[in-house]
Motif scaffolding. Structure first.
Motif: not given
Length: 887
Positions: A13-15, A135-141, A188-191
């Motif tokens: 997992v790459l988080a 694979l489910p991948i999350a990108i959070v804005l 991936h969380i983009l702040r």
């Protein structure tokens, strides 16, 4: 012969770790952010997460193709004509999930543009990804609520209530720390606005995608600690071993740049697991090899990591052997096994290598389910008489384009099944260690030095066909069957036809292991309208010309019966491929021994073998056996009972009755009665009966031993590793001429097949073909068979697309031979006979032809005999279809 265990994760997992919840987010004038790399797997489901106004749609447009992005707004518009109609959300998400599923099933990168701040919404998407093994991948804005609210106010087409964005932001905050637990494999969380603007999406290939590597490869089966046999095999394959200061092999390279690929199960049971690991790990590290994990590596790795495992199936041997190794080496082993990927796609996707086999739907996919199947295969839930799980026969149903090479379940002999092959030939159990050279499809094996570990299930049994993995089984042929053919698609066999064939096979046929081929029925040419003719060559030539076949070969039909001849150069060659020692066999169209006398059969085969040896055919074709299509003469050799009961009886009855009838008519005419017409008809009947008797007698002559027997081969069907039936007919006839010429000239058994090549578009050539037929039939011959010179021909559908099969041959029988078939006075009923329907016969001929070639293809590919027998049995079953036997 392996135990089940929970599979490890396919990829790490790459988080990104989220910042503490109490940390305030910048509201205005964000500081410039460093470019942010977001790795995204090329086949995956990307779920964008963020409140309304976070910029998800803009982000999606910037980083992905328009066709890759499925937005909830767009789907809402599809069902309601209004992207802002919240009342249509349920239907919109039904559409969104449907489209996402279809794209993932096709292996397409898919991006979902919706708020996705609620766990239930994400849960459905993760489930869809798992259903399709991506694979489910999350990108959070994670953009400040104030920014999101301002953006929504500036949109004239959307005015959200004031409470919506704060509520969505609260739901987002609650979700950030649990995304990995929900099943997202990368997060991936983009702040803030700056990080979102600076982000760069980088597509990554799947770990199993090595399609750019085209080989050539040498795929090696299960080793199980047999280091000495591995060294021998690599040396035989041409690799040069490198040894360390202690003389241990630590690498092997091929001078021609070939790459070894190991199918797993390197460890356990055998005498030197550390030695095998040291060599394979060195080859992989040097780029000289690839390796996929087996279930034994999976279990050993967990044991070495301190996990609780059941010590069985040879694991203790590995642990004991590794106990003497350094901690550094054991750490390298653990790292090596943790880094193994479940399977590899190679050579543009044409080759798949895994441990336990893999259906096509899992190729290139990544999930726990895929990894589990690749490591352990699938079982039926049953156990055999040895207490071992019964494996589901996935390979028997496989129809994929890629060649799947695997191991896991030991088989006595490696063989191809539906473009798959199992290379585990039980080296540790005293069998052999086997490698497949790819793309050559050549198998290379070395025998085990000894039985290192006693198998629970015996490696060898006496059951027919068991030497190749499993025996011939009634279940393979009983009931309604569908046989896949490369040339004619799916051919159906009715249950009642299968039952009739099974009756013939079980009571009369040869050992089914020898029956590698049954000849197809042959359709007659189109019905002729010429006076006095039911069949004539001009219809055959015109029919092939209409099918686009310019050159045909006309072959003389002999006065005998169809025979298939399997002749062995030596008994060892036959036993190796067919599991039956002996000189070979000669059989009829229904799989029965042609000759009741085994000694006579052996004598015929001996003459064929000697001629083939002198003609150099065994050497030229690189084979220890040949399969021939032929006619065996005289007809009376096989059909003596038919002749005695049917044909001779008709001739005798006519010969006894008609002279008395004519005598009575002549006496009556002498008394002045007008019986001229009746007398003429009876005289014609007598002449027809005499012609009938003379016709069938031409096909009968006495034989004693080999004296009087004639074998006329006309096609070399197959040799070791080759389906020759698809070669042009002139090549076959050249081989046959050499074979006949090499026979004993003083007492010949082999007979030449006369032939003439005709250009269907040349009038003079067509006329010559007709004249030759008239010459053959005028001399009392049966007629001829007209075949496309190129042998295998398809109709042209245009644009280079292959069409249906063209008839492989049509028979054109002479007037007098047809008298035998239709009766002495058939010429008086030609108008009725011309109404005969040929469609079913032609369809049957094509289906049987395709099945015959399918059997030869499987035989040439080295598939097990039960697979070869499947289409052969189907030919026999189709023979019981209701078709006029006179056609």
């Amino acid at each position: 012969m392996s135990d089940e265990a929970t599979p490890t994760a396919e990829q790490p997992v790459l988080a990104d770790q989220p910042a503490p919840a109490e940390r305030p987010a910048p509201a205005e004038h964000p500081a410039p952010a460093e470019p942010r790399r977001l790795p995204v797997t090329d086949v995956s489901l990307v779920v964008l997460i963020g409140t309304s106004g976070a910029g998800k749609s803009t982000f999606a447009r910037r980083h992905f193709l328009p066709t890759q992005v499925i937005s909830s707004d767009f789907c809402r518009g599809l069902v309601a004509d209004d992207e802002n109609d919240q009342s249509a959300s349920a239907e919109a998400f039904d559409v969104l999930h449907y489209i996402v599923g279809k794209r993932l099933a096709a292996g397409r990168l898919t991006v979902v543009d919706a708020t996705n701040v609620q766990p239930e919404a994400r849960r459905q998407l993760v489930r869809i990804a798992r259903d399709h093994d991506v694979l489910p991948i999350a990108i959070v804005l994670d953009v400040p609520p104030g920014v999101c609210a301002e953006r929504n106010r500036s949109r004239p087409d959307r005015q959200l209530p004031a409470h919506v964005i704060p509520r969505q932001n609260r739901e987002l905050r609650r979700s950030l720390r649990g995304l990995e637990r929900e099943g997202f494999r990368k997060v991936h969380i983009l702040r803030g606005e700056a990080e979102v603007a600076a982000a760069e999406v980088e597509l990554e290939k799947r770990y199993n995608d090595l399609r750019h590597l085209t080989g050539p490869f040498d795929v090696v089966g299960d080793i199980h600690g047999c280091r000495a046999e591995l060294e021998t095999l690599l040396t035989r394959l041409g690799y040069t071993l490198t040894r360390d200061a202690e003389g241990r092999p630590v690498d092997a390279a091929h001078p021609e740049g070939r790459t070894a690929v190991f199918v797993g199960d390197l460890v356990d049971r055998g005498p030197d697991t550390p030695g095998v690991l040291r060599l394979v790990m060195g080859m992989v590290a040097a780029g000289h090899a690839l390796c996929v994990p087996g279930n034994h590596e999976n279990k050993l790795g967990r044991a070495m990591d301190g996990k609780k495992v059941t010590v069985s199936h040879g694991l203790q041997e590995s642990l004991d052997q590794l106990a003497d190794e350094s901690e550094e080496f054991k750490a390298e082993v653990r790292a090596f096994m943790r880094g193994l990927v479940s399977h590899y796609l190679l050579d543009g996707g044409a080759l798949v290598v895994c441990h336990a086999g893999l259906p096509e739907k899992y190729h290139g996919r990544a999930s726990g389910r895929v990894r589990s199947h690749a490591l352990y295969g699938e079982t039926t839930g049953e156990t055999d008489e040895y207490g071992l799980p019964v494996r589901y026969p996935w390979a028997e149903e496989y129809r994929g384009r890629a060649l799947v090479v695997y191991g896991h379940t030991p088989v006595p002999t490696a063989s191809f099944v539906n473009n798959t092959i199992c290379l585990d030939t039980g080296c540790v159990f005293g069998g052999s260690l086997t490698a497949l050279r790819y793309p050559e499809r050549e198998l290379v094996s070395v025998d085990a030095e000894r039985e290192w570990y006693a198998p629970v299930r015996p490696m060898h049994t006496d059951a027919p066909g068991a030497r190749e993995g499993r025996p011939l089984d009634l279940a393979d042929v009983a009931g309604r069957r569908i046989v896949e053919t490369a040339l004619h698609g799916r051919v159906a066999v009715r249950e009642e036809n299968a039952a009739a064939a099974l009756e013939v096979m079980s009571r009369f046929a040869l050992d089914p292991r020898l029956l590698a081929y049954l000849p197809p029925t042959m359709a007659p040419t189109a019905t002729s309208r010429r006076d006095g003719c039911l069949e004539h060559p001009e219809e055959a030539f015109a029919g092939y010309r209409a099918d686009g076949v310019r050159h045909v070969v006309c072959e003389e039909k002999h006065m005998g019966s169809r025979a298939v001849v399997l002749v062995a150069r030596d008994e060892a060659a036959l036993e190796k491929r067919f599991g039956v020692a002996g000189p070979g066999a000669v059989w009829t169209r229904t799989g029965r021994a042609f000759l009741a006398d085994d000694g006579l059969t052996a004598a015929v085969l001996g003459r064929v073998r000697e001629a083939a040896e002198r003609a150099g055919l065994f050497e030229e074709l690189g084979t220890g056996w040949l399969l021939l299509d032929a006619e065996l003469m005289p007809w009376s050799l096989k059909a003596v009972d038919l002749l005695r009961r049917q044909y001779a009886a008709v001739g005798a009855a006519a010969g006894a009755a008609l002279p008395e009838v004519l005598s009575a008519l002549e006496r009556a005419a002498g008394r002045g009665l007008d019986l001229a017409d009746l007398t003429a008809r009876q005289r014609q009947r007598a002449a027809d009966a005499q012609a009938f008797t003379e016709a069938y007698r031409r096909y009968c002559w006495p034989t004693e031993g080999l004296s009087g027997i004639r074998l006329a081969p006309f096609q070399v069907l197959a040799a070791e590793g080759a389906n020759l039936a698809v070669r042009p007919h002139d090549e076959h006839l050249a081989w046959i001429d050499r074979l006949v010429a090499a026979d004993d000239a003083d007492a010949p058994v082999l007979h030449r097949t006369g032939r003439l090549v005709v250009d269907t578009e040349d009038e003079a050539s067509v006329a010559a073909g007709i004249a030759w037929w008239e010459e053959l039939t005028g001399a009392g011959g049966e007629g001829m068979v007209v075949k496309p010179l190129a042998s295998l021909v398809r109709t042209d559908r245009g644009e280079g697309r292959p069409g249906g099969l063209v008839q492989p041959g049509v028979k054109v029988r002479g007037r007098e031979y047809l008298r035998i078939i239709y009766g002495p006075d058939y010429t008086g009923h030609l108008d009725q006979l011309r109404q005969r329907a040929l469609g079913h016969k032609r369809s049957l001929a094509l289906r049987e032809y395709a099945l015959g070639l399918e059997a030869l293809d499987r035989l040439a590919a080295g598939e097990p005999l039960w697979r070869v027998h499947e289409p052969v049995f189907a030919v026999l079953a189709l023979e019981s279809e209701p078709v006029d036997p006179r056609l």
